[in-house]
Design a protein around this motif. Sequence first.
Motif, mmCIF file in Angstrom:
data_model
loop_
_atom_site.group_PDB
_atom_site.id
_atom_site.type_symbol
_atom_site.label_atom_id
_atom_site.label_comp_id
_atom_site.label_asym_id
_atom_site.label_seq_id
_atom_site.Cartn_x
_atom_site.Cartn_y
_atom_site.Cartn_z
ATOM 1 N N ASP A 49 1.061 -1.235 0.128
ATOM 2 C CA ASP A 49 0.042 -0.108 -0.063
ATOM 3 C C ASP A 49 0.917 1.343 0.006
ATOM 4 O O ASP A 49 0.444 2.079 -0.713
ATOM 5 C CB ASP A 49 -0.863 -0.122 1.046
ATOM 6 N N THR A 50 1.878 1.381 0.886
ATOM 7 C CA THR A 50 2.622 2.502 0.855
ATOM 8 C C THR A 50 3.414 2.723 -0.429
ATOM 9 O O THR A 50 3.204 4.019 -1.132
ATOM 10 C CB THR A 50 4.014 2.398 1.815
ATOM 11 N N GLU A 53 0.618 4.323 -2.935
ATOM 12 C CA GLU A 53 0.410 5.480 -2.960
ATOM 13 C C GLU A 53 1.570 6.355 -3.590
ATOM 14 O O GLU A 53 1.114 7.458 -4.289
ATOM 15 C CB GLU A 53 0.439 5.680 -1.416
ATOM 16 N N ARG A 69 -8.653 2.883 -8.751
ATOM 17 C CA ARG A 69 -8.045 1.889 -7.598
ATOM 18 C C ARG A 69 -8.518 0.702 -8.316
ATOM 19 O O ARG A 69 -9.754 0.545 -8.443
ATOM 20 C CB ARG A 69 -7.918 2.288 -6.414
#
Length: 128
Positions: A49-50, A53, A69
């Motif tokens: 997830d990081t 982003e 997404r």
Amino acid sequence: MYEPIRSKSVHSMAGESDFPHRTREEELDIQLAGHLAALLAVTHELGLDTEAERIAGQITRLRGTAPLRHAGLGGADPAALHRRALALAGRALVVAASRADTAAAILAAERMDAHTAALHGTQLVGAP
């Protein structure tokens, strides 16, 4: 001796001047955003997830809008996903380098390193 040509060339398209042309930079932006969007989907699939982003931030910068997404997980083999992500990051790196986009090139190179490390079973410092 020769008669001059009186009609338009058959090789020119009607209304050609009305055709919207994009610059090389615009074409490279579109290409880079496309490679990054594909990398984003694979990154989501891997659950990073990081990093997703960070990739989404670059896509937003290039397109001017946030990327859509990917919601569903396909359950693919993680090694296959890492190989796919490595290839996509490599393509993004080539396009980023040709348009002299340092931020995207650094991101793509970092992702290549992380996916290479994941494929070889090693962990990079600062990588998920």
